[in-house]
Design a protein around this motif. Structure first.
Motif, PDB file in Angstrom:
ATOM      1  N   VAL A   1      27.614  34.483 -35.944  1.00 21.41           N
ATOM      2  CA  VAL A   1      27.310  34.345 -37.152  1.00 21.41           C
ATOM      3  C   VAL A   1      27.941  33.351 -37.841  1.00 21.41           C
ATOM      4  O   VAL A   1      26.880  32.377 -38.196  1.00 21.41           O
ATOM      5  CB  VAL A   1      27.566  35.636 -37.875  1.00 21.41           C
ATOM      6  N   THR A   2      28.928  32.485 -37.784  1.00 19.19           N
ATOM      7  CA  THR A   2      30.012  32.232 -38.727  1.00 19.19           C
ATOM      8  C   THR A   2      28.787  29.969 -37.749  1.00 19.19           C
ATOM      9  O   THR A   2      28.541  29.410 -38.395  1.00 19.19           O
ATOM     10  CB  THR A   2      31.220  31.759 -38.160  1.00 19.19           C
ATOM     11  N   TYR A   3      29.111  30.462 -36.250  1.00 18.97           N
ATOM     12  CA  TYR A   3      28.766  29.497 -36.184  1.00 18.97           C
ATOM     13  C   TYR A   3      27.318  29.221 -36.399  1.00 18.97           C
ATOM     14  O   TYR A   3      27.130  27.861 -37.215  1.00 18.97           O
ATOM     15  CB  TYR A   3      28.812  29.554 -34.446  1.00 18.97           C
ATOM     16  N   ALA A   4      26.627  29.960 -36.085  1.00 16.02           N
ATOM     17  CA  ALA A   4      25.517  29.723 -36.369  1.00 16.02           C
ATOM     18  C   ALA A   4      24.989  29.226 -38.030  1.00 16.02           C
ATOM     19  O   ALA A   4      24.147  28.349 -38.755  1.00 16.02           O
ATOM     20  CB  ALA A   4      24.535  30.460 -36.409  1.00 16.02           C
ATOM     21  N   GLY A   5      25.702  30.180 -38.960  1.00 18.25           N
ATOM     22  CA  GLY A   5      25.664  29.747 -40.432  1.00 18.25           C
ATOM     23  C   GLY A   5      26.084  28.445 -40.994  1.00 18.25           C
ATOM     24  O   GLY A   5      25.317  27.847 -41.216  1.00 18.25           O
ATOM     25  N   LEU A   6      26.836  28.226 -39.812  1.00 18.53           N
ATOM     26  CA  LEU A   6      27.626  26.230 -40.219  1.00 18.53           C
ATOM     27  C   LEU A   6      26.502  25.220 -39.092  1.00 18.53           C
ATOM     28  O   LEU A   6      26.693  24.215 -40.345  1.00 18.53           O
ATOM     29  CB  LEU A   6      28.788  26.120 -39.428  1.00 18.53           C
ATOM     30  N   LEU A   7      25.975  25.803 -38.578  1.00 17.23           N
ATOM     31  CA  LEU A   7      24.562  24.955 -38.154  1.00 17.23           C
ATOM     32  C   LEU A   7      23.632  25.051 -39.047  1.00 17.23           C
ATOM     33  O   LEU A   7      22.796  23.967 -39.299  1.00 17.23           O
ATOM     34  CB  LEU A   7      24.186  25.381 -36.447  1.00 17.23           C
ATOM     35  N   VAL A   8      23.217  26.291 -40.058  1.00 18.13           N
ATOM     36  CA  VAL A   8      21.997  26.404 -40.710  1.00 18.13           C
ATOM     37  C   VAL A   8      22.295  24.978 -42.231  1.00 18.13           C
ATOM     38  O   VAL A   8      21.595  24.504 -42.300  1.00 18.13           O
ATOM     39  CB  VAL A   8      21.792  27.509 -40.985  1.00 18.13           C
ATOM     40  N   THR A   9      23.500  25.391 -42.299  1.00 20.27           N
ATOM     41  CA  THR A   9      24.006  24.690 -43.345  1.00 20.27           C
ATOM     42  C   THR A   9      24.139  22.890 -42.992  1.00 20.27           C
ATOM     43  O   THR A   9      23.628  22.593 -43.639  1.00 20.27           O
ATOM     44  CB  THR A   9      26.008  24.489 -43.765  1.00 20.27           C
ATOM     45  N   VAL A  10      24.479  22.494 -41.954  1.00 22.52           N
ATOM     46  CA  VAL A  10      23.914  21.181 -41.528  1.00 22.52           C
ATOM     47  C   VAL A  10      22.831  21.052 -40.978  1.00 22.52           C
ATOM     48  O   VAL A  10      22.114  19.923 -42.368  1.00 22.52           O
ATOM     49  CB  VAL A  10      24.672  20.993 -40.205  1.00 22.52           C
ATOM     50  N   GLY A  11      22.299  21.610 -40.942  1.00 20.14           N
ATOM     51  CA  GLY A  11      20.482  21.599 -40.989  1.00 20.14           C
ATOM     52  C   GLY A  11      20.030  20.894 -42.173  1.00 20.14           C
ATOM     53  O   GLY A  11      19.416  20.428 -42.547  1.00 20.14           O
ATOM     54  N   LEU A  12      20.632  22.068 -43.150  1.00 17.42           N
ATOM     55  CA  LEU A  12      20.068  22.392 -44.577  1.00 17.42           C
ATOM     56  C   LEU A  12      21.004  20.520 -45.356  1.00 17.42           C
ATOM     57  O   LEU A  12      20.126  20.052 -45.944  1.00 17.42           O
ATOM     58  CB  LEU A  12      20.759  23.482 -45.655  1.00 17.42           C
TER      59      LEU A  12
ATOM     60  N   PRO B   1      13.956  11.509 -22.163  1.00 22.87           N
ATOM     61  CA  PRO B   1      12.058  11.351 -22.788  1.00 22.87           C
ATOM     62  C   PRO B   1      11.766  11.924 -23.952  1.00 22.87           C
ATOM     63  O   PRO B   1      12.831  12.652 -24.305  1.00 22.87           O
ATOM     64  CB  PRO B   1      11.161  11.274 -21.271  1.00 22.87           C
ATOM     65  N   VAL B   2      11.271  11.144 -24.629  1.00 24.68           N
ATOM     66  CA  VAL B   2      10.820  11.768 -26.059  1.00 24.68           C
ATOM     67  C   VAL B   2       9.769  13.193 -25.775  1.00 24.68           C
ATOM     68  O   VAL B   2       8.870  12.683 -24.849  1.00 24.68           O
ATOM     69  CB  VAL B   2       9.920  10.514 -26.904  1.00 24.68           C
ATOM     70  N   THR B   3       9.724  14.164 -26.370  1.00 21.44           N
ATOM     71  CA  THR B   3       9.284  15.174 -26.221  1.00 21.44           C
ATOM     72  C   THR B   3       9.656  15.751 -27.435  1.00 21.44           C
ATOM     73  O   THR B   3      10.507  15.704 -27.911  1.00 21.44           O
ATOM     74  CB  THR B   3       9.772  16.435 -25.475  1.00 21.44           C
ATOM     75  N   GLY B   4       8.680  16.551 -28.470  1.00 17.68           N
ATOM     76  CA  GLY B   4       8.264  17.040 -29.234  1.00 17.68           C
ATOM     77  C   GLY B   4       9.885  18.051 -29.593  1.00 17.68           C
ATOM     78  O   GLY B   4       9.835  19.591 -29.999  1.00 17.68           O
ATOM     79  N   ILE B   5      10.231  18.517 -29.016  1.00 16.48           N
ATOM     80  CA  ILE B   5      11.809  19.829 -28.953  1.00 16.48           C
ATOM     81  C   ILE B   5      12.875  19.460 -29.780  1.00 16.48           C
ATOM     82  O   ILE B   5      13.524  18.324 -30.384  1.00 16.48           O
ATOM     83  CB  ILE B   5      12.770  19.373 -27.730  1.00 16.48           C
ATOM     84  N   PRO B   6      12.982  20.588 -30.940  1.00 20.18           N
ATOM     85  CA  PRO B   6      13.149  20.769 -32.159  1.00 20.18           C
ATOM     86  C   PRO B   6      15.368  20.913 -31.661  1.00 20.18           C
ATOM     87  O   PRO B   6      15.924  21.974 -31.168  1.00 20.18           O
ATOM     88  CB  PRO B   6      13.283  21.821 -33.100  1.00 20.18           C
ATOM     89  N   LEU B   7      15.742  20.434 -32.614  1.00 22.05           N
ATOM     90  CA  LEU B   7      17.447  20.433 -32.167  1.00 22.05           C
ATOM     91  C   LEU B   7      17.510  21.680 -32.903  1.00 22.05           C
ATOM     92  O   LEU B   7      17.388  21.817 -34.061  1.00 22.05           O
ATOM     93  CB  LEU B   7      18.162  19.529 -33.152  1.00 22.05           C
ATOM     94  N   PRO B   8      18.239  22.993 -32.778  1.00 19.65           N
ATOM     95  CA  PRO B   8      17.943  24.258 -33.109  1.00 19.65           C
ATOM     96  C   PRO B   8      19.159  24.731 -34.006  1.00 19.65           C
ATOM     97  O   PRO B   8      20.325  23.861 -34.441  1.00 19.65           O
ATOM     98  CB  PRO B   8      19.103  25.185 -31.772  1.00 19.65           C
ATOM     99  N   PHE B   9      18.701  25.275 -35.175  1.00 18.53           N
ATOM    100  CA  PHE B   9      19.220  24.845 -36.564  1.00 18.53           C
ATOM    101  C   PHE B   9      19.037  24.094 -37.412  1.00 18.53           C
ATOM    102  O   PHE B   9      19.087  23.795 -38.438  1.00 18.53           O
ATOM    103  CB  PHE B   9      20.676  25.613 -36.270  1.00 18.53           C
ATOM    104  N   VAL B  10      19.023  22.846 -36.803  1.00 19.57           N
ATOM    105  CA  VAL B  10      19.513  21.522 -37.649  1.00 19.57           C
ATOM    106  C   VAL B  10      17.909  20.517 -37.512  1.00 19.57           C
ATOM    107  O   VAL B  10      17.532  20.555 -38.956  1.00 19.57           O
ATOM    108  CB  VAL B  10      19.971  20.641 -36.685  1.00 19.57           C
ATOM    109  N   THR B  11      16.869  21.164 -36.786  1.00 19.98           N
ATOM    110  CA  THR B  11      16.051  20.109 -36.985  1.00 19.98           C
ATOM    111  C   THR B  11      14.840  21.279 -37.857  1.00 19.98           C
ATOM    112  O   THR B  11      14.978  22.720 -38.498  1.00 19.98           O
ATOM    113  CB  THR B  11      14.896  20.154 -35.981  1.00 19.98           C
ATOM    114  N   HIS B  12      14.524  20.863 -39.072  1.00 17.54           N
ATOM    115  CA  HIS B  12      13.821  21.291 -40.450  1.00 17.54           C
ATOM    116  C   HIS B  12      12.375  21.995 -39.667  1.00 17.54           C
ATOM    117  O   HIS B  12      11.649  21.318 -39.180  1.00 17.54           O
ATOM    118  CB  HIS B  12      13.357  21.012 -41.471  1.00 17.54           C
TER     119      HIS B  12
ATOM    120  N   ALA C   1      16.827  33.111 -35.994  1.00 12.63           N
ATOM    121  CA  ALA C   1      17.344  34.395 -36.579  1.00 12.63           C
ATOM    122  C   ALA C   1      17.015  35.670 -35.472  1.00 12.63           C
ATOM    123  O   ALA C   1      18.473  36.522 -35.644  1.00 12.63           O
ATOM    124  CB  ALA C   1      17.022  34.534 -37.949  1.00 12.63           C
ATOM    125  N   ILE C   2      15.940  35.365 -35.391  1.00 16.27           N
ATOM    126  CA  ILE C   2      15.078  36.821 -34.910  1.00 16.27           C
ATOM    127  C   ILE C   2      16.253  36.787 -33.295  1.00 16.27           C
ATOM    128  O   ILE C   2      17.057  38.016 -33.157  1.00 16.27           O
ATOM    129  CB  ILE C   2      13.691  36.913 -33.779  1.00 16.27           C
TER     130      ILE C   2
END
Lengths: 387, 633
Positions: free
Chosen positions: A31-42, A348-359, A368-369
């Motif tokens: 949870v801590t790592y995920a929370g920090l990643l979400v913070t980076v995203g914010l 190559p360029v693909t539309g894959i999001p960076l988990p947690f950080v991509t808006h 989160a699920i």
């Protein structure tokens, strides 16, 4: 205790335990790592929300939407943690139906850039169901593979997994969303690998996959997708066209140096040189403004998160849990490689999001699920094994 | 219970090897991303930083205030005023709102939708360029447009400097005007620092002295984002240097008098076209230069409408053409200066040689009549030039031949632009055997040589050439390049270029020949070929001319134009023409002037009256009645 119980008969031992022991099994690190990643995203959402150097606190900016989605994600995470994951095994097949339904719905009423159908608009918000589809895919596959432990050396089991993945992968490909469909393939590969499936068949499967590339090139890929791949293979050919985004992204990253230009001071990002900088190219902004050090911190957080997922999977006595962890880890690892690799010019360029950080709400809520289910698995495995 | 559960499994659910390989793969993947990151950020960081800096900044020109123009007495002929113009950046108009935005803009500017669309679409540069769609927008409209950003995305109001010409049409032919640079010009000039939406001198001295007037545009580096939108100025790379100012040789007072004289005659006679030049023969300075009809350069400076421009282009009398330098016409008898000079210099005759003039000469079965169909008896050069006897000069031309005649014509500066500092000067034509061989494939026939001797046939000259030729006569043989700009003064008040007469060459004829020709020019006046010009209280020498052109009418008559070029001695009242000291001369050209007398002479006479403040009216109104020509050549 208000917790939803799936099967009071099979988990009587668990049910009699205190909340304290459940809490001890709760993976705080994860949870801590995920929370920090979400913070980076914010933080990245904040820097991408600046207009002429000022933040406008009004509805609709990347930052305010990011805050809202983070809040939703926390709630979703808590619900998923409380929810007994064993229900997912019971409802795996209906969930598979839901997944296909959502993807068909996306194709039917979805919006997207230039004729694509990727998002479904719900009121003011848009939601990318294929993100949710990825987690549902992991659940379905975890259930399938988990229930076939011991029979995985047989070709039918492996093919069965492939046939499960094929319809959603095809539906996503039709949107068209090459990147996300590749994520489905990566989830499949990672989970098969971790399931202990026979190496022989896995190698054969990979060989077939490679053999299919020319067919896919000629019959499945759209022209813009081919252009992206070609510009990836020959980046110098078209600096103003398809290669422009890559080129600008690399300038952004390269000009970041050790410590970056400082948050909100990136000239490439703030000057709008980066395409879709809040979403697919968010790593370029991060590397430009926070530098090498900032990017390494991000990598360490992601590595640690994957580590905690693997630990959870290892500890799980339920094959479903092991498989689910493998699916989540594969998904996150693959998305990070492809997304960051794209920004760095080695994928190559693909539309894959960076988990947690991509808006993006769908991506974050789906994560989160997934992590919630992982915690649900963690706290429902009885006593910790000794190791 | 745990053991029980584990025992139920045929095969362990977790294989350590698979976990380890997976973990290893993750570490490898993240490590290779880190390596690539290191390569970009640390190894090549400096290069990429430079690229980012390059991206971030753009060089932008800072227009320099354009130099001003004054007449020779320091009276201002142009000022710089502020003007609102409307510009559009196509990239900022959302594609689906383009029609709506253009419609709204067209309504506000009272312009055609297609006109605006054409302006936007014909820009050859990028969609991020600002394209000017309207100039000289009034303040109210500019205000409305500036305040309707949401309704008019991509539309901007800019304040630009506009030229204002207080004298308007009076000096339009000299000053010319500035206008938006054309795409073709831009391609040529971009290396000199011109901008796509720049203004440039398009006619007159605004064009010939463009480089001096323009100054040097400053350069500053500004922050810029990906769409080319610019922000703060980061640094001034080069300072702006205002343009230099011009002082013209033109004297506005003389210009006004010249225009008044020409306009009077045009109105009295119903002429449609005319030119008038006043010059100082000692220096080549042009004191006045009028070409009518003309236009108002203020219309152009503010951005002329297509309709008005089309109207000017359609006018058959070509108001946009400076008829004094940009058009050539047959010189008629004024050309006899060349024939006479040639005959004397080549010793065909001496000043006292008597030549028999006749009603006509016959050559190859064709009769070549003298203009009065009677001749003037035995005539020396004073009588022949004075009465403008055609048969006299037919004989001179015949004896000189086409090539020697051409030689003296070239000596007087015909057949070649004078080099006056106005654009698009034409050369005129001096026929010679070689010229005719080239142009028409045959040498000059005898009759054509006759015609050439009296300034008819193939000969065509510009008014500026003609007055300049007579200036060389009046100053004793120095052919100067006519000049219209006296001084160029830098922005700091320092004189960049001061006035110096520019000698083209000296006439290679004995001084005595020119003295004879000056006296002959005086005899034109004294024999009353120019009627009462001799009665004026000033002494004038000169030559009139009538030249046919165009197509014969039903009675077999050709339309004709008239010329008069005259000069006065330094002491206008008592001076003699033996000395080449004239400091004032004037030329009138009256196109298609169907009058009994020579209207050009009347124009010059009127100008001298105005110039010298002669109260008595010497104008010969009777001569201006419409009628057949050739009674007063």
């Amino acid at each position: 205790m208000g917790l939803i119980r799936a099967d009071s008969v099979r988990v009587t031992d668990w049910g009699t335990r205190s909340v304290g022991s459940a809490w001890r099994a709760f993976d705080l690190q994860l949870v801590t790592y995920a929370g920090l990643l979400v913070t980076v995203g914010l933080v990245m959402a904040y820097t991408n929300s600046l207009e002429n150097g000022r933040l406008t606190f009004q509805a609709g900016t990347t930052f305010s939407r990011g805050l809202m989605w983070a809040g939703i994600a926390i709630v979703v995470f808590l619900i998923a943690t409380a929810f007994d994951y064993k229900w997912f095994k019971t409802f795996a097949w209906p969930l598979y139906g839901v997944q296909l339904g959502l993807l068909v719905l996306t194709l039917a009423i979805g919006d997207g850039v230039s004729g694509a159908a990727r998002w479904v608009r719900i009121g003011e918000l848009t939601f990318q169901f294929s993100e949710l589809g990825k987690v549902l895919m992991i659940i379905v596959l975890a259930n399938y593979l988990g229930s076939r432990q011991g029979r995985l050396n047989s070709l039918p089991s492996i093919l069965g997994a492939c046939f499960l993945v094929a319809p959603p992968l095809a539906l996503v490909m039709m949107q068209p969303d090459l990147g996300t469909s590749l994520v489905f393939a990566a989830i499949l590969a990672g989970m098969l690998w971790m399931s202990g499936a026979s190496l022989k068949w896995l190698v054969a499967l990979a060989a077939i996959g490679v053999a299919l590339i020319p067919f896919a090139w000629n019959n499945i890929l759209r022209d813009y997708q081919k252009a992206r791949l070609e510009s990836f293979l020959n980046p110098q050919v078209d600096v103003q066209g398809a290669g422009y985004q890559l080129y600008q992204a690399q300038i952004a990253v390269g000009s970041g140096g050790w410590v970056g230009k400082g948050l909100t001071n990136g000239t490439q990002g703030q000057g709008d040189y980066l395409p879709v900088q809040a979403t697919d190219f968010v790593f370029a902004v991060l590397a430009e403004e926070l530098g090498f050090i900032g990017a390494i911190v991000l990598f360490i957080l992601i590595g640690a998160l994957i580590w905690r997922l693997l630990v959870g999977g290892w500890r799980s006595k339920d094959p479903f849990g092991t498989m689910f962890a493998a699916g989540m880890a594969s998904m996150i690892l693959f998305q990070v490689i492809v997304n960051v690799g794209m920004v760095l010019g080695i994928a190559p360029v693909t539309g894959i999001p960076l988990p947690f950080v991509t808006h993006g709400g769908a991506s974050l809520v789906s994560m989160a699920i997934g992590l919630g289910i992982m915690q649900s698995i963690n706290i429902r495995q009885g006593k910790r094994p000794d190791w | 219970m745990v053991t029980e559960y584990l025992d139920r499994r045929v095969e362990p659910a977790r294989r350590l090897s698979r976990f380890l390989v997976f973990a290893l793969a993750a570490i490898l993947a993240l490590s290779s991303l880190t390596a690539r990151l290191f390569y970009l950020q640390i190894t090549n960081g400096v290069e990429y930083s430079a690229l980012a800096e390059q991206n971030r900044t753009a060089l932008q020109s800072v227009p320099a205030p354009r130099g001003l123009i004054f007449d020779r007495k320091g009276r201002p002929l142009v000022t710089n005023a502020a003007m609102y113009s409307v510009k559009v950046r196509a990239a900022d108009i959302p594609e689906d709102r383009r029609d709506e935005v253009v419609d709204r803009l067209a309504a506000l500017l009272n312009k055609d939708v297609t006109e605006i669309n054409t302006a936007i679409d014909s820009n050859p540069g990028s969609r991020f360029d600002l394209v000017r769609v309207a100039e000289n927008v009034n303040e109210a409209t500019a205000g409305i447009i500036a305040e309707s950003r949401p309704e008019l995305p991509g539309v901007e109001v800019a304040v630009e400097a506009v030229r204002q010409y207080p004298e308007g049409p009076l000096v339009s032919q000299i000053l010319g005007y500035t206008g938006p640079i054309s795409p073709e010009q831009y391609e040529d000039m971009r290396d000199d620092g011109y901008l796509r939406d720049d203004w440039i001198g398009k006619a007159g001295v605004e064009a010939t002295y463009e480089t001096d007037l323009r100054g040097v545009y400053g350069i500053e580096s500004v922050a810029q984002n990906a769409s080319g939108r610019r922000g703060d100025v980061l640094q001034t790379v080069r300072d702006t240097q205002p343009g230099s100012s011009l002082t013209l040789t033109i004297d506005i007072r003389e210009q006004k008098l010249a225009e008044k004289a020409l306009k009077w005659a045009m109105k009295s006679v119903g002429m449609t076209r005319g030119a008038f030049i006043v010059m100082n023969p000692q220096t080549g300075e042009v004191l006045a230069l009028v070409s009518l009809p003309t236009y108002d350069n203020n219309d152009f400076a503010r951005g002329i409408s297509n309709k008005d421009y089309a109207k000017l282009l359609k006018n058959k009398d070509k108001p946009l053409t400076n008829h004094a330098v940009q058009a050539h016409y047959p010189p008629g008898s004024t050309f006899k200066l060349v024939t006479g000079t040639g005959a004397l210099a080549e010793k065909v005759i001496t000043p006292s040689t008597l030549v028999r003039t006749a009603p006509y000469l016959t050559l190859g079965g064709t009769r070549f009549y003298d203009w009065n169909h009677r001749g003037f008896g035995a005539c020396n050069i004073y009588c022949g030039f004075g009465h403008s006897s055609d048969t006299f000069f037919f004989q001179m031309a015949g004896k000189l031949g086409a090539d020697r005649l051409a030689k003296y014509a070239h000596m007087y500066g015909f057949g070649k632009p004078t080099g006056i500092d106005l654009p698009n000067e034409v050369a005129g034509i001096v026929p010679s055997n070689k010229w005719k061989e080239n142009a028409l494939g045959a040498p000059m026939f005898g009759g054509e040589v006759y015609q050439a001797g009296i300034g008819q046939g193939y000969d065509v000259v510009t008014p500026i050439q003609l007055i300049n030729a007579y200036a060389a006569l009046a100053n004793g043989g120095k052919l100067y390049q006519p000049q219209i700009v006296r001084e160029i003064v830098g922005p700091d008040g320092e004189v960049v270029r001061s006035f110096k007469p520019k000698l083209i060459h000296k006439l290679k004829v004995p001084k005595s020949v020119l003295t004879t020709m000056r006296k002959a020019a005086r005899s034109v006046v004294t024999v009353r070929h120019t009627y009462n010009l001799v009665d004026m209280p000033i002494r004038v020498a000169g030559k009139s001319g009538t030249a046919e052109f165009g197509v014969r009418d039903s009675k077999g008559r050709l339309p004709y134009s008239q010329w008069f070029v005259g000069f006065v001695p330094k002491d206008p009242k008592r001076g003699s023409f033996a000395k080449p000291n004239s400091e004032l001369m004037a030329l009138a050209f009256a196109y298609d002037s169907r009058t009994v007398g020579n209207v050009a002479t009347e124009i010059v006479k009127y100008y001298f009256m105005l110039h010298y403040g002669i109260k008595k009216d010497y104008r010969n109104h009777g001569l201006l009645e419409r009628g057949n020509f050739y009674q007063s050549n």
